[in-house]
Design a protein around this motif. Structure first.
Motif, short mmCIF file in Angstrom:
data_model
loop_
_atom_site.label_atom_id
_atom_site.label_comp_id
_atom_site.label_asym_id
_atom_site.label_seq_id
_atom_site.Cartn_x
_atom_site.Cartn_y
_atom_site.Cartn_z
N GLY A 92 38.89 63.87 -18.30
CA GLY A 92 40.14 64.33 -18.90
C GLY A 92 39.96 65.46 -19.89
N GLY A 93 40.53 65.29 -21.08
CA GLY A 93 40.48 66.33 -22.10
C GLY A 93 39.23 66.33 -22.95
N LEU A 94 38.35 65.34 -22.74
CA LEU A 94 37.17 65.24 -23.61
C LEU A 94 36.24 66.45 -23.56
CD1 LEU A 94 36.49 61.41 -23.25
CD2 LEU A 94 37.26 62.61 -25.30
N PRO A 95 36.01 67.05 -22.37
CA PRO A 95 35.15 68.24 -22.35
C PRO A 95 35.69 69.42 -23.18
CG PRO A 95 35.33 67.32 -20.15
CD PRO A 95 36.33 66.59 -21.01
N GLU A 96 37.00 69.47 -23.41
CA GLU A 96 37.56 70.54 -24.24
C GLU A 96 37.23 70.33 -25.71
OE1 GLU A 96 41.82 71.13 -23.62
OE2 GLU A 96 41.52 70.27 -21.62
N LEU A 97 36.96 69.09 -26.06
CA LEU A 97 36.79 68.71 -27.46
C LEU A 97 35.32 68.53 -27.81
CD1 LEU A 97 38.25 67.72 -30.04
CD2 LEU A 97 38.27 65.43 -29.02
N ASN A 98 34.64 67.72 -27.03
CA ASN A 98 33.26 67.33 -27.31
C ASN A 98 32.31 68.33 -26.64
OD1 ASN A 98 31.07 65.84 -28.17
ND2 ASN A 98 31.38 64.17 -26.72
N GLN A 111 28.89 69.56 -25.37
CA GLN A 111 27.63 68.96 -24.93
C GLN A 111 26.45 69.46 -25.76
OE1 GLN A 111 27.43 66.47 -23.11
NE2 GLN A 111 25.92 66.56 -21.47
N GLY A 112 25.75 68.52 -26.41
CA GLY A 112 24.56 68.86 -27.17
C GLY A 112 24.84 69.50 -28.53
N VAL A 113 26.13 69.62 -28.89
CA VAL A 113 26.49 70.27 -30.15
C VAL A 113 27.21 69.28 -31.08
CG1 VAL A 113 27.79 72.15 -31.24
CG2 VAL A 113 26.63 72.54 -29.05
N THR A 114 28.36 68.76 -30.61
CA THR A 114 29.13 67.80 -31.41
C THR A 114 28.81 66.37 -30.99
OG1 THR A 114 30.97 67.87 -29.85
CG2 THR A 114 31.04 69.40 -31.70
N GLY A 115 27.97 66.26 -29.98
CA GLY A 115 27.61 64.97 -29.39
C GLY A 115 27.22 65.21 -27.94
N PHE A 116 27.53 64.25 -27.08
CA PHE A 116 27.19 64.40 -25.66
C PHE A 116 28.25 63.75 -24.80
CE2 PHE A 116 22.93 64.70 -27.55
CZ PHE A 116 22.42 65.79 -26.87
N LEU A 167 32.30 68.09 -37.53
CA LEU A 167 33.32 68.45 -38.51
C LEU A 167 33.83 69.87 -38.26
CD1 LEU A 167 34.97 67.93 -41.06
CD2 LEU A 167 33.01 68.70 -42.40
N LYS A 168 32.91 70.79 -38.02
CA LYS A 168 33.26 72.18 -37.79
C LYS A 168 34.19 72.31 -36.57
CE LYS A 168 30.54 76.04 -36.83
NZ LYS A 168 29.15 76.46 -36.65
N ARG A 169 33.87 71.57 -35.52
CA ARG A 169 34.66 71.59 -34.29
C ARG A 169 36.07 71.02 -34.55
NH1 ARG A 169 36.22 74.04 -30.01
NH2 ARG A 169 36.54 72.81 -28.15
N ALA A 170 36.14 69.92 -35.27
CA ALA A 170 37.44 69.29 -35.54
C ALA A 170 38.34 70.24 -36.33
CB ALA A 170 37.24 67.99 -36.30
N GLN A 171 37.74 71.00 -37.24
CA GLN A 171 38.52 71.92 -38.06
C GLN A 171 39.17 73.02 -37.21
OE1 GLN A 171 35.41 72.77 -40.87
NE2 GLN A 171 36.18 71.30 -42.36
N GLU A 172 38.57 73.33 -36.07
CA GLU A 172 39.15 74.33 -35.16
C GLU A 172 40.46 73.82 -34.55
OE1 GLU A 172 36.21 75.41 -32.24
OE2 GLU A 172 34.70 75.70 -33.80
N PHE A 173 40.63 72.50 -34.52
CA PHE A 173 41.82 71.94 -33.89
C PHE A 173 42.97 71.74 -34.86
CE2 PHE A 173 38.90 71.14 -30.53
CZ PHE A 173 39.67 71.09 -29.39
N ASP A 174 42.74 72.00 -36.13
CA ASP A 174 43.77 71.84 -37.15
C ASP A 174 44.53 70.53 -36.98
OD1 ASP A 174 45.50 72.09 -39.20
OD2 ASP A 174 46.64 73.77 -38.38
N ILE A 175 43.87 69.46 -37.33
CA ILE A 175 44.40 68.11 -37.15
C ILE A 175 45.73 67.91 -37.87
CG2 ILE A 175 43.17 67.01 -39.09
CD1 ILE A 175 42.47 64.77 -36.93
N THR A 176 45.95 68.67 -38.95
CA THR A 176 47.21 68.51 -39.71
C THR A 176 48.41 68.94 -38.86
OG1 THR A 176 46.87 70.72 -40.66
CG2 THR A 176 46.19 68.83 -42.01
#
Length: 181
Positions: free
Chosen positions: A113-119, A121-126, A157-166
Protein backbone atom coordinates in the motif's frame (compact mmCIF):
# COMPACT_ATOMS: atom_id res chain seq x y z
CA UNK A 1 11.90 3.80 32.62
CA UNK A 2 9.82 1.05 31.05
CA UNK A 3 12.94 -0.95 30.23
CA UNK A 4 15.27 -0.78 33.22
CA UNK A 5 17.86 -3.28 31.92
CA UNK A 6 18.78 -1.44 28.74
CA UNK A 7 16.26 -3.52 26.84
CA UNK A 8 15.04 -2.64 23.36
CA UNK A 9 11.45 -1.41 23.36
CA UNK A 10 9.36 -2.56 20.38
CA UNK A 11 5.86 -1.16 19.77
CA UNK A 12 2.86 -2.05 17.62
CA UNK A 13 -0.38 -0.08 17.44
CA UNK A 14 -3.45 -1.10 15.46
CA UNK A 15 -7.11 -2.08 15.56
CA UNK A 16 -6.04 -5.73 15.86
CA UNK A 17 -7.86 -6.85 12.73
CA UNK A 18 -6.70 -9.76 10.55
CA UNK A 19 -5.28 -7.40 7.93
CA UNK A 20 -2.82 -6.03 10.55
CA UNK A 21 -1.21 -9.49 10.95
CA UNK A 22 -0.84 -9.09 14.71
CA UNK A 23 0.44 -12.68 15.05
CA UNK A 24 3.33 -11.74 12.74
CA UNK A 25 4.19 -8.94 15.20
CA UNK A 26 4.30 -11.51 18.03
CA UNK A 27 6.42 -13.98 16.03
CA UNK A 28 8.88 -11.30 14.88
CA UNK A 29 9.20 -10.09 18.45
CA UNK A 30 9.71 -13.63 19.78
CA UNK A 31 12.68 -13.92 17.40
CA UNK A 32 14.05 -10.52 18.46
CA UNK A 33 13.63 -11.51 22.11
CA UNK A 34 15.64 -14.69 21.50
CA UNK A 35 18.57 -12.54 20.37
CA UNK A 36 18.50 -9.42 22.54
CA UNK A 37 16.90 -8.23 25.81
CA UNK A 38 13.64 -6.63 24.70
CA UNK A 39 10.03 -5.81 25.51
CA UNK A 40 6.99 -5.46 23.24
CA UNK A 41 4.11 -3.06 23.84
CA UNK A 42 0.88 -3.83 21.99
CA UNK A 43 -1.37 -0.77 21.82
CA UNK A 44 -4.98 -0.96 20.69
CA UNK A 45 -7.72 -3.53 20.73
CA UNK A 46 -9.76 -5.62 18.34
CA UNK A 47 -10.79 -9.09 17.22
CA UNK A 48 -7.28 -10.62 16.99
CA UNK A 49 -6.13 -9.59 20.47
CA UNK A 50 -7.11 -12.82 22.25
CA UNK A 51 -5.31 -14.95 19.64
CA UNK A 52 -2.22 -12.77 20.02
CA UNK A 53 -2.26 -13.15 23.81
CA UNK A 54 -2.59 -16.92 23.42
CA UNK A 55 0.33 -16.99 20.97
CA UNK A 56 2.49 -15.11 23.51
CA UNK A 57 1.80 -17.83 26.06
CA UNK A 58 2.51 -20.60 23.53
CA UNK A 59 5.84 -18.97 22.61
CA UNK A 60 6.71 -18.38 26.27
CA UNK A 61 7.16 -14.62 25.91
CA UNK A 62 4.18 -13.36 27.95
CA UNK A 63 6.52 -11.79 30.53
CA UNK A 64 8.09 -9.63 27.81
CA UNK A 65 4.84 -8.48 26.17
CA UNK A 66 2.32 -5.96 27.50
CA UNK A 67 -1.13 -5.49 25.97
CA UNK A 68 -2.03 -1.92 26.88
CA UNK A 69 -5.40 -1.66 25.14
CA UNK A 70 -6.50 1.67 23.69
CA UNK A 71 -4.44 4.64 24.81
CA UNK A 72 -5.20 8.34 24.62
CA UNK A 73 -1.57 9.50 24.52
CA UNK A 74 0.17 7.02 22.23
CA UNK A 75 3.03 9.48 21.70
CA UNK A 76 4.04 9.11 25.35
CA UNK A 77 4.80 5.45 24.69
CA UNK A 78 6.29 6.11 21.26
CA UNK A 79 8.65 8.73 22.70
CA UNK A 80 10.52 5.96 24.57
CA UNK A 81 10.29 3.26 21.87
CA UNK A 82 13.14 1.95 19.71
CA UNK A 83 11.25 0.21 16.91
CA UNK A 84 7.76 0.18 15.42
CA UNK A 85 6.53 -3.03 13.78
CA UNK A 86 3.87 -2.83 11.06
CA UNK A 87 3.62 -6.10 9.09
CA UNK A 88 0.16 -5.30 7.65
CA UNK A 89 -1.29 -7.09 4.65
CA UNK A 90 -2.81 -3.84 3.36
CA UNK A 91 -2.16 -0.31 4.54
CA UNK A 92 -3.62 2.71 2.76
CA UNK A 93 -1.22 5.31 4.11
CA UNK A 94 0.30 4.09 7.36
CA UNK A 95 -0.66 6.90 9.73
CA UNK A 96 0.47 4.84 12.74
CA UNK A 97 3.91 4.48 11.14
CA UNK A 98 4.06 8.23 10.47
CA UNK A 99 3.17 8.95 14.11
CA UNK A 100 5.94 6.58 15.22
CA UNK A 101 8.46 8.30 12.94
CA UNK A 102 7.36 11.71 14.23
CA UNK A 103 8.40 10.41 17.68
CA UNK A 104 11.83 9.34 16.32
CA UNK A 105 10.92 5.66 16.05
CA UNK A 106 12.23 3.69 13.04
CA UNK A 107 9.75 1.37 11.31
CA UNK A 108 10.01 -2.21 10.08
CA UNK A 109 6.96 -2.78 7.91
CA UNK A 110 5.57 -4.75 5.02
CA UNK A 111 6.07 -3.19 1.57
CA UNK A 112 2.37 -2.86 0.86
CA UNK A 113 0.00 0.00 0.00
CA UNK A 114 1.21 3.46 1.00
CA UNK A 115 4.06 2.25 3.21
CA UNK A 116 6.77 2.47 0.51
CA UNK A 117 5.96 6.19 0.12
CA UNK A 118 6.63 6.73 3.79
CA UNK A 119 9.20 4.20 4.99
CA UNK A 120 12.49 4.54 3.11
CA UNK A 121 14.32 1.24 2.78
CA UNK A 122 17.52 1.24 4.84
CA UNK A 123 17.02 4.88 5.90
CA UNK A 124 13.97 5.27 8.17
CA UNK A 125 13.74 1.52 8.73
CA UNK A 126 13.06 -1.38 6.40
CA UNK A 127 10.30 -3.05 4.42
CA UNK A 128 9.83 -6.75 3.77
CA UNK A 129 7.35 -8.80 1.78
CA UNK A 130 4.06 -9.44 3.62
CA UNK A 131 4.40 -12.47 5.89
CA UNK A 132 8.21 -12.67 5.71
CA UNK A 133 8.80 -13.01 9.45
CA UNK A 134 12.44 -14.06 9.05
CA UNK A 135 13.33 -11.01 6.93
CA UNK A 136 11.50 -8.63 9.29
CA UNK A 137 13.32 -10.21 12.23
CA UNK A 138 16.77 -9.71 10.65
CA UNK A 139 15.95 -6.12 9.67
CA UNK A 140 14.59 -5.37 13.15
CA UNK A 141 17.77 -6.67 14.77
CA UNK A 142 19.84 -4.53 12.39
CA UNK A 143 17.88 -1.38 13.32
CA UNK A 144 18.08 -2.20 17.04
CA UNK A 145 21.85 -2.65 16.92
CA UNK A 146 23.23 0.09 19.19
CA UNK A 147 25.60 1.24 16.43
CA UNK A 148 22.74 1.76 13.94
CA UNK A 149 19.79 2.88 16.05
CA UNK A 150 20.66 6.59 16.51
CA UNK A 151 20.95 7.11 12.75
CA UNK A 152 17.63 5.37 12.04
CA UNK A 153 15.93 7.41 14.78
CA UNK A 154 17.22 10.70 13.36
CA UNK A 155 16.22 9.70 9.81
CA UNK A 156 12.72 8.67 10.91
CA UNK A 157 12.09 12.05 12.52
CA UNK A 158 13.46 13.93 9.52
CA UNK A 159 11.20 11.95 7.18
CA UNK A 160 8.09 12.52 9.32
CA UNK A 161 8.73 16.27 9.31
CA UNK A 162 8.49 16.23 5.50
CA UNK A 163 4.87 15.08 5.85
CA UNK A 164 3.83 17.95 8.11
CA UNK A 165 1.79 15.87 10.51
CA UNK A 166 0.01 18.99 11.83
CA UNK A 167 -1.66 19.33 8.43
CA UNK A 168 -2.41 15.64 7.86
CA UNK A 169 -3.46 14.52 11.33
CA UNK A 170 -6.63 16.63 11.66
CA UNK A 171 -7.86 15.23 8.33
CA UNK A 172 -7.43 11.69 9.62
CA UNK A 173 -8.95 12.52 13.00
CA UNK A 174 -12.08 13.94 11.31
CA UNK A 175 -12.27 10.86 9.09
CA UNK A 176 -11.94 8.41 11.99
CA UNK A 177 -14.44 10.42 14.04
CA UNK A 178 -17.01 10.11 11.22
CA UNK A 179 -16.42 6.36 10.94
CA UNK A 180 -16.76 5.83 14.68
CA UNK A 181 -20.05 7.75 14.94
Amino acid sequence: AICPNDEALVVHTSNFRKVKRVNDVIRIFANIHDEIPSKLLMIGDGPERTKAETLCRELGISDAVRFLGKLEAVEEVLSVADLFLMPSEKESFGLAALEAMACEVPVVSSNTGGLPELNIQGVTGFMSPVGDIEDMTQKSLFVLDKANLPVFKANALKRAQEFDITRILPLYEDYYQRIME
